[in-house]
Design a protein around this motif. Structure first.
Motif, PDB file in Angstrom:
ATOM      1  N   TYR A   1     -35.571 -37.025   3.233  1.00 36.27           N
ATOM      2  CA  TYR A   1     -34.562 -36.090   3.214  1.00 36.27           C
ATOM      3  C   TYR A   1     -33.938 -36.254   4.637  1.00 36.27           C
ATOM      4  O   TYR A   1     -34.178 -36.995   5.756  1.00 36.27           O
ATOM      5  N   ARG A   2     -32.502 -36.237   4.637  1.00 36.57           N
ATOM      6  CA  ARG A   2     -31.780 -36.599   5.633  1.00 36.57           C
ATOM      7  C   ARG A   2     -30.702 -35.154   6.340  1.00 36.57           C
ATOM      8  O   ARG A   2     -30.564 -34.512   5.223  1.00 36.57           O
ATOM      9  N   PRO A   3     -30.428 -34.941   7.127  1.00 31.78           N
ATOM     10  CA  PRO A   3     -29.884 -33.814   7.827  1.00 31.78           C
ATOM     11  C   PRO A   3     -28.410 -33.721   7.384  1.00 31.78           C
ATOM     12  O   PRO A   3     -27.772 -34.988   7.370  1.00 31.78           O
ATOM     13  N   VAL A   4     -27.908 -32.750   6.864  1.00 35.39           N
ATOM     14  CA  VAL A   4     -26.415 -32.747   6.602  1.00 35.39           C
ATOM     15  C   VAL A   4     -25.551 -31.751   7.451  1.00 35.39           C
ATOM     16  O   VAL A   4     -24.536 -32.048   7.594  1.00 35.39           O
ATOM     17  N   LYS A   5     -26.200 -30.585   7.774  1.00 34.52           N
ATOM     18  CA  LYS A   5     -25.421 -29.673   8.604  1.00 34.52           C
ATOM     19  C   LYS A   5     -26.524 -28.881   9.364  1.00 34.52           C
ATOM     20  O   LYS A   5     -27.658 -28.776   9.133  1.00 34.52           O
ATOM     21  N   VAL A   6     -25.852 -28.119  10.447  1.00 37.75           N
ATOM     22  CA  VAL A   6     -26.891 -26.945  11.102  1.00 37.75           C
ATOM     23  C   VAL A   6     -26.024 -25.559  10.792  1.00 37.75           C
ATOM     24  O   VAL A   6     -25.010 -25.489  10.898  1.00 37.75           O
ATOM     25  N   LEU A   7     -26.879 -24.598  10.616  1.00 33.52           N
ATOM     26  CA  LEU A   7     -26.382 -23.297  10.497  1.00 33.52           C
ATOM     27  C   LEU A   7     -27.363 -22.354  11.578  1.00 33.52           C
ATOM     28  O   LEU A   7     -28.473 -22.723  11.854  1.00 33.52           O
ATOM     29  N   SER A   8     -26.603 -21.434  11.770  1.00 37.03           N
ATOM     30  CA  SER A   8     -27.341 -20.126  12.703  1.00 37.03           C
ATOM     31  C   SER A   8     -27.903 -19.066  12.021  1.00 37.03           C
ATOM     32  O   SER A   8     -27.093 -18.717  10.989  1.00 37.03           O
ATOM     33  N   LEU A   9     -29.016 -18.427  12.136  1.00 42.94           N
ATOM     34  CA  LEU A   9     -29.587 -17.322  11.426  1.00 42.94           C
ATOM     35  C   LEU A   9     -29.596 -16.276  12.422  1.00 42.94           C
ATOM     36  O   LEU A   9     -30.265 -16.660  13.703  1.00 42.94           O
ATOM     37  N   ILE A  10     -29.061 -15.160  12.576  1.00 42.17           N
ATOM     38  CA  ILE A  10     -29.218 -14.082  13.394  1.00 42.17           C
ATOM     39  C   ILE A  10     -30.219 -13.055  12.846  1.00 42.17           C
ATOM     40  O   ILE A  10     -30.125 -12.446  11.582  1.00 42.17           O
ATOM     41  N   HIS A  11     -31.214 -12.850  13.425  1.00 46.66           N
ATOM     42  CA  HIS A  11     -32.550 -11.665  12.996  1.00 46.66           C
ATOM     43  C   HIS A  11     -31.910 -10.572  13.858  1.00 46.66           C
ATOM     44  O   HIS A  11     -31.987 -10.222  15.081  1.00 46.66           O
ATOM     45  N   ILE A  12     -31.975  -9.411  13.078  1.00 50.23           N
ATOM     46  CA  ILE A  12     -31.743  -8.109  13.545  1.00 50.23           C
ATOM     47  C   ILE A  12     -32.775  -7.158  13.126  1.00 50.23           C
ATOM     48  O   ILE A  12     -33.248  -7.105  11.894  1.00 50.23           O
TER      49      ILE A  12
ATOM     50  N   VAL B   1     -34.755 -26.333   7.624  1.00 53.17           N
ATOM     51  CA  VAL B   1     -36.001 -26.512   8.557  1.00 53.17           C
ATOM     52  C   VAL B   1     -35.629 -25.980  10.141  1.00 53.17           C
ATOM     53  O   VAL B   1     -34.317 -26.208  10.388  1.00 53.17           O
ATOM     54  N   GLU B   2     -36.346 -25.254  10.785  1.00 52.48           N
ATOM     55  CA  GLU B   2     -35.965 -24.622  12.085  1.00 52.48           C
ATOM     56  C   GLU B   2     -35.758 -26.228  13.023  1.00 52.48           C
ATOM     57  O   GLU B   2     -36.517 -27.009  12.859  1.00 52.48           O
ATOM     58  N   GLU B   3     -34.765 -26.076  13.754  1.00 53.41           N
ATOM     59  CA  GLU B   3     -34.263 -27.041  14.520  1.00 53.41           C
ATOM     60  C   GLU B   3     -35.370 -27.720  15.506  1.00 53.41           C
ATOM     61  O   GLU B   3     -35.327 -29.000  15.605  1.00 53.41           O
TER      62      GLU B   3
ATOM     63  N   VAL C   1     -30.938 -15.365  17.761  1.00 53.62           N
ATOM     64  CA  VAL C   1     -30.636 -16.346  17.032  1.00 53.62           C
ATOM     65  C   VAL C   1     -31.513 -17.542  16.927  1.00 53.62           C
ATOM     66  O   VAL C   1     -31.712 -17.800  17.983  1.00 53.62           O
ATOM     67  N   LYS C   2     -31.486 -18.281  15.742  1.00 57.29           N
ATOM     68  CA  LYS C   2     -32.326 -19.534  15.598  1.00 57.29           C
ATOM     69  C   LYS C   2     -31.263 -20.455  14.952  1.00 57.29           C
ATOM     70  O   LYS C   2     -30.444 -20.126  14.056  1.00 57.29           O
ATOM     71  N   ARG C   3     -31.436 -21.844  15.135  1.00 60.91           N
ATOM     72  CA  ARG C   3     -30.751 -22.673  14.515  1.00 60.91           C
ATOM     73  C   ARG C   3     -31.674 -23.406  13.312  1.00 60.91           C
ATOM     74  O   ARG C   3     -32.733 -23.835  13.744  1.00 60.91           O
ATOM     75  N   PHE C   4     -30.797 -23.725  12.284  1.00 62.37           N
ATOM     76  CA  PHE C   4     -31.860 -24.401  11.109  1.00 62.37           C
ATOM     77  C   PHE C   4     -30.950 -25.493  10.620  1.00 62.37           C
ATOM     78  O   PHE C   4     -29.592 -25.592  10.735  1.00 62.37           O
ATOM     79  N   ILE C   5     -31.706 -26.634  10.522  1.00 63.04           N
ATOM     80  CA  ILE C   5     -31.045 -27.813   9.891  1.00 63.04           C
ATOM     81  C   ILE C   5     -31.153 -27.907   8.349  1.00 63.04           C
ATOM     82  O   ILE C   5     -32.221 -27.561   7.830  1.00 63.04           O
ATOM     83  N   ASP C   6     -30.306 -28.044   7.641  1.00 59.54           N
ATOM     84  CA  ASP C   6     -30.027 -28.361   6.222  1.00 59.54           C
ATOM     85  C   ASP C   6     -30.426 -29.791   6.074  1.00 59.54           C
ATOM     86  O   ASP C   6     -29.568 -30.758   6.368  1.00 59.54           O
ATOM     87  N   MET C   7     -31.347 -30.135   5.386  1.00 61.19           N
ATOM     88  CA  MET C   7     -31.773 -31.533   5.139  1.00 61.19           C
ATOM     89  C   MET C   7     -31.841 -31.561   3.395  1.00 61.19           C
ATOM     90  O   MET C   7     -32.088 -30.747   2.655  1.00 61.19           O
TER      91      MET C   7
END
Length: 259
Positions: free
Chosen positions: A248-259, A232-234, A113-119
């Motif tokens: 650019y400003r952050p608006v939310k965080v989402l998670s990416l699951i790599h398998i 962009v990765e957190e 799992v990695k966390r990314f920020i939407d900007m």
């Protein structure tokens, strides 16, 4: 009554529900609308519907590097459109449902799992820098584009590289004839452009080239009337700093699951 509906069963009422969902939050649902409009031959879709209202969805897209799955909400049936035999990245939009998704997929293989920020940047916030250094990339730049992608760690066929140049809006910075920095727009909708593939050769970092290419494509997005969005990765503090400096400003965080 709960229904799980596939792509082949979309009707007018569901299309209206999808469009309504997108209009309420374009920054969350642009992949869904774009893929339904332009990528039908490469996607699968499941909608969880309660009384005509979309409660959740699972969207998968077959790309050059494997399967990308987008989960908004949660439903166990999402595994129907996943591929556990190849490379897969699962985008989890609602953070509180990450654990449910992990429990669903971990029995099929190890998950990372990695966390990314939407900007996001818009007309009011955008602060361009060094745009004069960036040039649009065309098909004539195919060989140097393939070279910088190799340096980035991605080996492309001529067909794949040509497809990327023709279908994504790329900008680049050249130094003595060498392409050393790139950025592009993957998705263009009237409300949102998705900016990505930002890369500068290590020997040329710290000279403002990333700011130049991101500025150029962001300018095009804003001039079209859209907002510019990027992931962009957190933990990527240098990139976050660059994007912040451009407005650019952050608006939310989402998670990416790599398998």
């Amino acid at each position: 009554m709960r229904e799980v509906i596939g792509l082949e069963d979309l009707n007018y009422q569901l299309w209206r529900a999808i469009v309504s969902l997108y209009r309420e939050d374009p920054l969350s649902h642009f992949y869904l609308l774009y893929d339904l409009l332009y990528e039908l031959d490469r996607i699968a879709l499941l909608l969880e519907v309660w009384g005509g209202v979309i409660a959740s969805y699972a969207l998968s897209w077959r790309g050059w590097q494997g399967l990308g799955v987008h989960l908004w909400g949660f439903m166990e049936e999402a595994v129907r459109i996943m591929d556990f035999d190849g490379r897969m990245t699962i985008h989890v939009y609602l953070p509180h449902q990450l654990e449910q998704v992990l429990q669903l997929v971990e029995s099929h293989g190890k998950a990372k799992v990695k966390r990314f920020i939407d900007m996001v940047a818009d007309e009011e916030s955008f602060n361009p820098c060094n745009m004069e250094l960036a040039s649009p990339l065309r098909e004539k730049h195919l060989s140097v584009f393939m070279e910088i992608k190799r340096e980035q760690g991605r080996i492309l066929s001529s067909a794949a590289a040509r497809h990327m140049l023709l279908n994504s809006k790329y900008y680049g910075v050249f130094v003595d004839g060498r392409l050393v920095s790139i950025a592009c727009c993957y998705i263009r909708l009237p409300e949102v452009w998705l900016i990505g593939d930002v890369y500068t050769h290590p020997d040329y970092r710290g000279r403002g080239f990333a700011k130049a290419v991101v500025s150029a494509v962001t300018r095009d997005a804003i001039q079209s009337g859209a907002r510019a969005l990027l992931h962009v990765e957190e933990g990527n503090k240098p990139a976050i700093s660059v994007y912040r400096s451009l407005g650019y400003r952050p608006v939310k965080v989402l998670s990416l699951i790599h398998i």
